[in-house]
Design an enzyme around this catalytic site. Structure first.
Site, short mmCIF file in Angstrom:
data_model
loop_
_atom_site.label_atom_id
_atom_site.label_comp_id
_atom_site.label_asym_id
_atom_site.label_seq_id
_atom_site.Cartn_x
_atom_site.Cartn_y
_atom_site.Cartn_z
CB ALA A 1 -0.88 0.01 1.24
CE LYS A 2 3.41 7.00 -3.63
NZ LYS A 2 4.74 7.00 -3.05
CB ALA A 3 -0.47 3.52 3.61
#
Ligand code: PMP
Length: 319
Positions: free
Chosen positions: A159-161
């Site tokens: 995830a690009k969190a």
């Protein structure tokens, strides 16, 4: 690198002046890192400004959100349109686009319920070479970080969190404090993972090696682009777990990323690559990659999306 202000920001379906795109200090995303975001480049091509793999970036934004049960209250098409609009309204010919979706103001518990508000914003602004013009041309000096990437089963690195970037912060800050341009993290097993905000490639002869998705990386869209271009150039590509020591005997090394593009690495922990500065394979890959934007490489995968002359919407809140 500081942000160069543009005029407008898209926020929750409205276009607002840059300075008014603010949020409440009790927003969930601010407290717990529950924000999903993307970085997308728009290049000034002979056919006008073009987004690079814009749709895939927006799809990844939605995939990141899914991992955190976040319902983005717009369609992918709507956000792609909003990206186009931001480039046009800010009169940009090349740009960095930053869409972000975050759990907003309303709940303070760690796991927000299904009715928690989700806010979305998209900014567009000019941005140069992430690791500097000289770094992109001639290579950067990097180190192995003392910080490992989170282990599988701890937090999804796919995830690009926002929360994931606490790891990136530690890696990058330690590297800079010690005089390096960037740090490379190992995964929990001591295998190569990635840079703080870049994927890693090793060139050995006519083969490219890169850590696999299972080595706690974000599977970069630039990484994928380089794999496609390299195969077309007749290079072999191996995605496999890699030991740290491969770095010290590599012919060439480079980073990939939307911000970093293709940046050669000229030394690791003070050991120069065998081919110093930017080696011939890295340079050839750079030529293919940047050629997409000056027209010298055919865009056979349809990665470039011309920025449309969208109907300019009524601007709200403008004095
Ligand atoms: N890894 C990390 C941790 C990143 O932040 C990025 C930048 N998004 C990348 C890899 C490269 O991904 P991309 O090529 O999709 O920008």
């Amino acid at each position: 690198m500081s942000i160069t202000e543009a005029k407008y920001i898209w926020r929750d379906g409205q276009i607002v002046p840059w300075a008014e795109a603010t949020t409440h200090v009790l927003s969930h995303g601010l407290h717990y890192g529950t924000a999903m975001f993307e970085g997308i480049r728009v290049y000034d091509t002979p056919d006008g400004p073009c987004g690079f793999r814009l749709n895939e970036h927006i799809s990844r934004l939605f995939s990141s959100a899914r991992m955190y049960a976040m319902q983005i209250p717009y369609t992918e098409e709507q956000l792609v349109d909003a990206c186009h609009q931001m480039v046009r309204m800010n009169n940009l010919t090349s740009a960095y686009l930053r869409p972000i979706a975050f759990y907003g103001y309303g709940e303070i518990g760690v796991a927000p319920g299904p009715d928690a508000p989700v806010n979305v914003a998209i900014a567009a602004f000019p941005w140069g070479a992430y690791l500097g013009e000289a770094g992109r041309a001639d290579g950067v000096d990097v180190c192995i970080s003392s910080w490992r990437r989170p282990a599988p089963g701890t937090i999804p690195m796919a995830a690009k969190a926002a929360g994931n970037y606490l790891s990136g912060f530690l890696i990058s800050r330690e590297a800079k404090r010690n005089g390096y341009a960037e740090g490379i993290a190992l995964d929990v097993d001591g295998r190569l993972s990635e840079g703080a905000g870049e994927n890693l490639f090793i060139v050995q002869g006519k083969t490219l090696y890169t850590p696999p998705a299972s080595s706690s990386i974000l599977s970069g869209i630039t990484r994928d682009s380089v794999i496609v271009l390299a195969k077309k150039m007749g290079l072999k590509v191996r995605e496999q777990p890699l030991p740290r020591e491969m770095l010290y005997v590599a012919d060439e090394l480079f980073f990939t990323g939307t911000a970093a593009e293709i940046t050669p690495i000229k030394s690791v922990d003070g050991t120069p690559t065998r081919v110093t500065a930017c080696g011939p394979i890295t340079r050839a890959l750079q030529n293919q990659f940047f050629g997409l934007f000056n027209g010298s490489t055919k865009d056979s995968e349809n990665w470039l999306e011309p920025i449309r002359n969208t109907q300019l919407q009524e601007v709200s809140n403008v004095a």
